[in-house]
Design an enzyme around this catalytic site. Structure first.
Site, PDB file in Angstrom:
ATOM      1  N   ASP A  88       0.938  -1.220  -0.129  1.00 48.42           N
ATOM      2  CA  ASP A  88      -0.038   0.075   0.034  1.00 48.42           C
ATOM      3  C   ASP A  88       0.920   1.304  -0.072  1.00 48.42           C
ATOM      4  O   ASP A  88       1.824   1.135   0.550  1.00 48.42           O
ATOM      5  CB  ASP A  88      -0.748   0.074   1.148  1.00 48.42           C
ATOM      6  CG  ASP A  88      -1.762  -1.049   0.955  1.00 48.42           C
ATOM      7  OD1 ASP A  88      -2.159  -1.886   0.320  1.00 48.42           O
ATOM      8  OD2 ASP A  88      -2.786  -0.996   2.167  1.00 48.42           O
ATOM      9  N   HIS A 145       4.979  -7.263  -0.281  1.00 46.93           N
ATOM     10  CA  HIS A 145       4.674  -8.634  -0.749  1.00 46.93           C
ATOM     11  C   HIS A 145       5.335  -8.616  -2.223  1.00 46.93           C
ATOM     12  O   HIS A 145       5.762  -7.658  -2.966  1.00 46.93           O
ATOM     13  CB  HIS A 145       3.228  -8.764  -1.101  1.00 46.93           C
ATOM     14  CG  HIS A 145       2.388  -8.832   0.434  1.00 46.93           C
ATOM     15  ND1 HIS A 145       1.653  -9.864   0.766  1.00 46.93           N
ATOM     16  CD2 HIS A 145       2.244  -7.841   1.289  1.00 46.93           C
ATOM     17  CE1 HIS A 145       1.182  -9.782   1.924  1.00 46.93           C
ATOM     18  NE2 HIS A 145       1.477  -8.657   2.303  1.00 46.93           N
ATOM     19  N   SER A 246       8.551   3.441   5.063  1.00 44.11           N
ATOM     20  CA  SER A 246       9.411   3.596   4.235  1.00 44.11           C
ATOM     21  C   SER A 246       9.058   3.650   2.864  1.00 44.11           C
ATOM     22  O   SER A 246       7.836   3.952   2.371  1.00 44.11           O
ATOM     23  CB  SER A 246      10.846   2.870   4.593  1.00 44.11           C
ATOM     24  OG  SER A 246      11.989   3.436   3.979  1.00 44.11           O
TER      25      SER A 246
END
Length: 284
Positions: A88, A145, A246
């Site tokens: 995200d 991911h 980050s």
């Protein structure tokens, strides 16, 4: 000097690692009278959507780090077709790698070789490829991911500074992503080599991977680990996480046909289709 430039400049003399490690200790505190107000205040300030979390009760987390790296409900992020977002955040920059350089921000570029730890041989397969950068803001889900299925070949820890990685700093600190502490993970995929670069930042307490646990903080020199036994991570599966937020920079060995995104930054969700690599089957 505008406000963004001032924000960037004041970071240079700060003891970035000391501040980050101190925040890391606070984020790992398990005293309820400390961690519960800290978590609840954070949710309110940043507008964190807890309805998507596997555990929606903020007080159920043992510490702030557990809350920050919270799992989502199984159906919260459907995995799209082709090349998908690893996290995200905001797709801040993407495109071709031109003459061994990547775009950091308007008017700012940085070196592919430097990003990958200064090894020209490691960088060579990506010089004619493409890249995409995803910035994770404080409110986002902070697990990373796989954008495609890959087999881990090597992992390199690269020491560096810990500047903030938000847009203000990206606009004014040259070579930001190649200066900060980072973890470079090289995968072999059916579509060619893939580099997943997890970039540290101010107050990032640590970076973890699913195969080795917590990697940072380390110090000293570049450290490379090679993997003879295959570690295969499927598309959409978790490969790592940030303890505090980050940026992820993905480098591909082949040109990518990206979708229509704002070149100045578009919100994306983990699993959202970003585009297609040549030879990538159009299946989830």
């Amino acid at each position: 000097m505008d406000r963004q430039e001032l924000f960037a400049r004041i970071q240079y003399p700060l003891p970035q690692h000391a501040i980050s490690r101190l925040i890391g200790k606070l984020a790992d505190c398990r005293l309820s009278w400390i961690k519960d107000p800290f978590i609840q205040r954070f949710i309110k300030i940043y507008g964190v959507d807890m309805s998507q979390a596997h555990e929606p009760d903020p007080t159920a987390y043992a510490c702030f780090n557990d809350f920050f790296t919270r799992a989502l409900k199984p159906d919260a992020r459907p995995i799209g077709e082709d090349l998908v977002s690893p996290a995200d955040g905001v797709l801040s920059r993407y495109g071709r790698i031109e003459h061994g350089t990547l775009i950091q921000a308007k008017g700012q570029t940085y070196s592919l070789s430097a990003l990958l730890g200064g090894d020209t041989a490691r960088a060579a397969p990506f010089r004619q490829g493409s890249f995409a950068t995803v910035y994770l803001s404080p409110k986002d889900y902070h697990r990373v991911h796989m954008p495609v299925t890959g087999t881990l070949r090597e992992m390199t820890y690269v020491p560096g500074r810990l500047f903030s990685v938000n847009s203000a700093t990206a606009n004014h600190v040259p070579g930001l992503f190649a200066r900060n502490e980072r973890l470079v993970c090289i995968f072999d995929t059916e579509q060619g080599p893939l580099a997943m670069v997890l970039v540290g930042a101010m107050i990032v307490a640590a970076i973890e991977t699913v195969w080795a646990g917590q990697i940072t903080p380390l110090s000293g020199k570049v450290q490379t680990t090679r993997f003879d036994e295959p570690i295969v991570i499927e598309k959409g599966q978790e490969m790592g996480r940030f303890k505090l937020g980050s940026t992820v920079v993905m480098c591909f060995g082949r040109e990518t046909a990206f979708g229509e995104f704002d070149p100045e930054g578009s919100p994306v969700s983990m699993g959202q289709t970003l585009g297609a690599l040549p030879g990538l089957p159009a299946t989830a």
